[in-house]
Design a protein around this motif. Structure first.
Motif, short mmCIF file in Angstrom:
data_model
loop_
_atom_site.label_atom_id
_atom_site.label_comp_id
_atom_site.label_asym_id
_atom_site.label_seq_id
_atom_site.Cartn_x
_atom_site.Cartn_y
_atom_site.Cartn_z
N ALA A 76 0.84 -1.21 0.00
CA ALA A 76 0.00 0.00 0.00
C ALA A 76 0.87 1.25 0.00
CB ALA A 76 -0.93 0.00 1.21
N SER A 77 1.94 1.23 0.76
CA SER A 77 2.86 2.36 0.80
C SER A 77 3.50 2.58 -0.57
CB SER A 77 3.93 2.12 1.86
OG SER A 77 4.83 3.19 1.91
N TYR A 80 0.89 4.25 -3.02
CA TYR A 80 0.74 5.69 -2.79
C TYR A 80 2.02 6.46 -3.11
CZ TYR A 80 -3.87 5.17 -0.75
OH TYR A 80 -5.20 4.91 -0.57
N ARG A 83 2.48 7.38 -6.71
CA ARG A 83 1.58 8.42 -7.23
C ARG A 83 2.09 9.84 -6.99
NH1 ARG A 83 -4.17 6.07 -5.06
NH2 ARG A 83 -4.17 4.18 -6.32
N ALA A 99 -1.18 11.75 -1.06
CA ALA A 99 -0.54 10.46 -1.40
C ALA A 99 0.72 10.26 -0.57
CB ALA A 99 -0.22 10.41 -2.89
N SER A 100 1.50 11.33 -0.38
CA SER A 100 2.71 11.24 0.43
C SER A 100 2.38 10.90 1.88
CB SER A 100 3.48 12.56 0.36
OG SER A 100 4.58 12.54 1.23
N LYS A 102 -0.28 9.31 3.02
CA LYS A 102 -0.75 7.93 3.12
C LYS A 102 0.40 6.94 2.95
CE LYS A 102 -5.58 8.43 2.07
NZ LYS A 102 -6.72 7.80 1.45
N ALA A 103 1.32 7.24 2.02
CA ALA A 103 2.48 6.37 1.84
C ALA A 103 3.30 6.31 3.12
CB ALA A 103 3.34 6.86 0.68
N TYR A 106 1.34 4.20 5.89
CA TYR A 106 1.40 2.75 5.71
C TYR A 106 2.83 2.22 5.89
CZ TYR A 106 -3.44 2.76 4.25
OH TYR A 106 -4.80 2.89 4.23
#
Length: 138
Positions: A76-77, A80, A83, A99-100, A102-103, A106
């Motif tokens: 998942a990391s 994200y 992206r 996105a950063s 969330k990356a 995770y």
């Protein structure tokens, strides 16, 4: 593209006619002004971290160190993190930042699960050694 609600500062779509969080109506004029602001040049110092290298290393570590339960968070990391650059270059600054974040989230979850797993394994190993030594002396 994502914009911020001028009342509650929640991140919402630029196509929304009202904020889904506070219900305030988003006027067309505000949406176009915000979009024009986002298109203006933004300094590289605001560029969000991509987390791609860290995520790939976590994938590798979770496979090599037998902590496979970290793998979903690592994948998942990676998704994200992959992206971030594209969103930044397309001008979707809010999307790149989201996105950063969330990356990073995770990645950190997966990393701490892996570290916690190895701490537990080491503690169990030490406990077994202590129990074996106690049994040898008796």
């Amino acid at each position: 593209m994502l914009i911020k609600c001028f009342k509650c500062q929640s991140t919402i779509s630029d196509r929304a006619v009202s904020c889904p969080y506070c219900g305030v109506e988003i006027s067309y004029n505000y949406r176009t002004q915000y979009r024009a602001y986002i298109k203006s040049p933004i300094s590289e110092k605001f560029h969000p971290k991509s987390w791609l290298l860290e995520s790939l290393l976590l994938v590798l570590a979770s496979v090599l160190l037998f902590t496979i339960w970290c793998l979903p968070f690592a994948v998942a990391s990676c998704i994200y993190a992959n992206r971030v650059e594209g969103l930044w270059k397309s001008g979707d600054i809010d999307g790149a930042i989201l996105a950063s974040e969330k990356a990073g989230k995770y990645y950190k979850i997966g990393l701490w699960i892996g570290i916690g797993t190895w701490i537990i394994i080491i503690l169990i190993f030490c406990l077994l050694i202590i129990l074996i030594l106690i049994n040898i002396w008796h």
